[in-house]
Design a protein around this motif. Structure first.
Motif, short mmCIF file in Angstrom:
data_model
loop_
_atom_site.label_atom_id
_atom_site.label_comp_id
_atom_site.label_asym_id
_atom_site.label_seq_id
_atom_site.Cartn_x
_atom_site.Cartn_y
_atom_site.Cartn_z
N LEU A 1 8.59 81.72 62.68
CA LEU A 1 7.90 80.56 63.25
C LEU A 1 7.64 79.49 62.19
CD1 LEU A 1 5.36 82.23 65.71
CD2 LEU A 1 7.55 81.15 66.23
N GLU A 2 7.40 79.92 60.95
CA GLU A 2 7.25 78.94 59.87
C GLU A 2 8.54 78.16 59.65
OE1 GLU A 2 6.50 78.87 55.01
OE2 GLU A 2 5.80 80.58 56.20
N ILE A 3 9.67 78.86 59.68
CA ILE A 3 10.97 78.19 59.54
C ILE A 3 11.19 77.25 60.72
CG2 ILE A 3 13.46 78.58 59.52
CD1 ILE A 3 12.85 81.26 58.08
N ALA A 4 10.86 77.71 61.92
CA ALA A 4 11.03 76.87 63.11
C ALA A 4 10.19 75.61 63.02
CB ALA A 4 10.67 77.67 64.36
N ALA A 5 8.94 75.75 62.56
CA ALA A 5 8.06 74.58 62.43
C ALA A 5 8.57 73.63 61.36
CB ALA A 5 6.64 75.04 62.11
N ALA A 6 9.09 74.17 60.27
CA ALA A 6 9.55 73.33 59.17
C ALA A 6 10.77 72.52 59.54
CB ALA A 6 9.85 74.19 57.94
N GLY A 7 11.66 73.08 60.36
CA GLY A 7 12.90 72.38 60.70
C GLY A 7 13.00 71.89 62.13
N GLY A 8 11.98 72.15 62.96
CA GLY A 8 12.02 71.73 64.36
C GLY A 8 12.95 72.57 65.20
#
Length: 509
Positions: free
Chosen positions: A204-211
């Protein structure tokens, strides 16, 4: 006598200024409204006439025609009551017609002549300023919304009588001033409350960082919903421009609280699985924003994904790809923004316990039932979701730990740092995060070294990936590299992106 005033309506997510042309002449008594009004606007003639009479003004019996221009666009706002009333009074010579030429009027009228708030005031005020009008007159509950727009005076009206007296010079009205903004309330949900699930939180952190879009597959009670509801807490804070866009959408949808001003927190929308296709994508005879637009600059969470109807899910393809929704109707073709992160959660099978032998549950679903259940999610839709992860059952040792997990604030700091790197790199392409990149931008900004290219080729052949999956793996790898603070995509970044893409493949059959 002829007179003109200005009102407003909304067209998509923008405001549209309406010329209210009023002609009152001797003849058989009549009161006609033309210019493609809908039912609410046609009924305004009764509200307006009684509001004027109950404000202490008597009108002669004349032949009245009101034209709402442009005539080719349907008008559906009860906020046209006030400009119709002002134009009518000017046509009768009861107020100076020339004083109406620089003002926009937006309010619904009660039979007593009270001014009531309407939807869409923010985009209409922006349109008024851009068209060169100098003042807007609104009901008290819309004042904070109109005051978000700089460069135009905002006057608050409680009754129609106040407006009449002001334009006759018998009453003083001062422009409203913005109230001191209250401190933003911090959300109650924090990743510090989530024990364990380190891989899911990393995803989820990766998803938030890259949209990036995310699909979580796991047994009941593993924390999928708890994780998803905290996604907004780690997204970068809204910029002023983004906040105005979100506030415009919620103003048009009528979802701003009474007296509400600027929305400062990213939207989180979680529609029930019985939501219809129109409610999801937007529409209606006069198109209104749906859930994908209400999630703009935020998160759209679909829990129990296979329980949504197939038609409702399939309409998500275009907004996920184009980050916008185009709705065509007879009178207009409108485009609504939908730049959101899709987060989905589902069980691995109908009973929910496939693969949970370690948890003491035995799945009693047949292979045919599992395949039928997972195939409710089409391949083209799955292909548009960048990250597929399994969410295992939380162990007792993790639940009973006394040390709190990492907070949302700490994760958000890393996400914002990664987003700044992306904005700098993608500025020449007018993009803001990695998920917005197309194939051409990927080729220019994400060069791969030979060892990384070899690893990607191996994964491409092993998992039989599509061209879209190829691009999305590179975009996720680029985001992982941004979180690591490096300019080049390393093999370990790509390996993690591949794992995040294929982690739930076995569950999906």
């Amino acid at each position: 006598m002829f007179a003109r005033s200005f009102g407003g309506t909304t067209l998509g997510v923008d405001g549209l200024i309406i010329d209210v042309e009023v002609d009152a002449a001797a003849g058989l008594p009549a009161f006609d409204i033309v210019g493609l009004p809908d039912t609410a606007v046609r009924e305004s003639k009764e509200r307006v006439r009684r509001a004027i009479r109950n404000s202490g003004v008597q009108l002669r019996q004349e032949n009245v025609t009101i034209n709402l221009a442009p005539a080719s666009i349907r008008k559906d706002s009860p906020g046209l009551d006030l400009p119709i009333a002002m134009g009518l009074l000017a046509a009768y010579g009861l107020i100076p017609a020339e004083r109406l030429s620089t003002s926009l009027f937006m309010a619904e009228l009660s039979l007593e002549g009270e001014c009531r708030g309407v939807h869409g005031v923010l985009p209409m005020t922006i349109a008024a300023r851009d068209q060169g009008l100098r003042a807007v007159f609104v009901a008290a509950e819309n004042a904070n919304e109109a005051l978000l727009v700089e460069g135009i005076a905002v006057y608050v009206l409680h009754t129609l009588k106040e407006a009449v007296d002001f334009f006759l010079g018998e009453r003083e009205l001062s422009p409203a001033v913005p109230e001191e903004a209250e401190a933003m309330q911090q959300g109650q949900e924090d990743f510090a409350d989530v024990q364990g699930q380190f891989q899911a939180k990393r995803a989820l952190e990766i998803a938030a960082a890259g949209g990036h879009n995310v699909l979580m597959v796991g047994v009941p009670g593993s924390g999928k919903t708890m994780l998803a509801r905290r996604m907004s807490s780690i997204l970068p804070r809204l910029t002023r421009e983004e906040a105005l866009e979100v506030t415009k959408i919620y103003s048009i949808a009528g979802l701003l609280p009474p007296g509400g001003g600027l929305i400062t927190e990213r939207p989180f929308r979680s529609p029930h699985h019985t939501t219809s296709m129109v409610a999801m994508i937007g529409g209606g005879s006069v198109p209104r924003p749906g859930e994908v637009t209400l999630s703009h600059h935020g998160v759209l969470f679909l829990d129990e994904l296979p329980e949504f109807s197939k038609r409702t899910l399939e309409v998500l393809r275009q907004p996920l790809e184009d980050r916008a929704v185009t709705i065509a109707r007879i009178h207009a073709t409108l485009t609504f923004p939908s730049n959101m992160i899709l987060v989905c959660a589902m069980n691995p099978c109908p009973c929910g316990y496939y693969g949970d032998e370690a948890g003491g549950h035995v799945c009693d679903c047949t292979p045919t039932e599992i395949k039928r259940y997972t195939r409710k999610i089409s391949g083209p839709l799955l292909d548009r979701i960048d990250i597929h992860i399994r969410v295992p059952r939380v162990r007792y040792e993790e639940l009973s730990a006394t040390r709190r997990a990492e907070s949302s604030a700490a994760i958000r700091a890393r996400v914002e740092t990664a987003r700044r790197r992306q904005r700098e790199r993608l500025a020449p392409y007018h993009l803001f995060h990695n998920a917005q990149m197309n194939h051409a931008v990927i080729r220019e900004t994400c060069p791969l070294k030979p060892d990384v290219q070899s690893l990607l080729e191996l994964a491409f052949r092993k998992f039989d990936l599509s061209a879209r999956s190829y691009d999305r793996i590179i975009k996720v790898a680029r985001t992982i590299a941004d979180l690591a603070g490096t300019d080049e995509i390393a093999p370990e970044h790509l390996a993690e992106a591949i794992k995040l893409r294929s982690d739930a493949e076995l569950d999906l059959g």
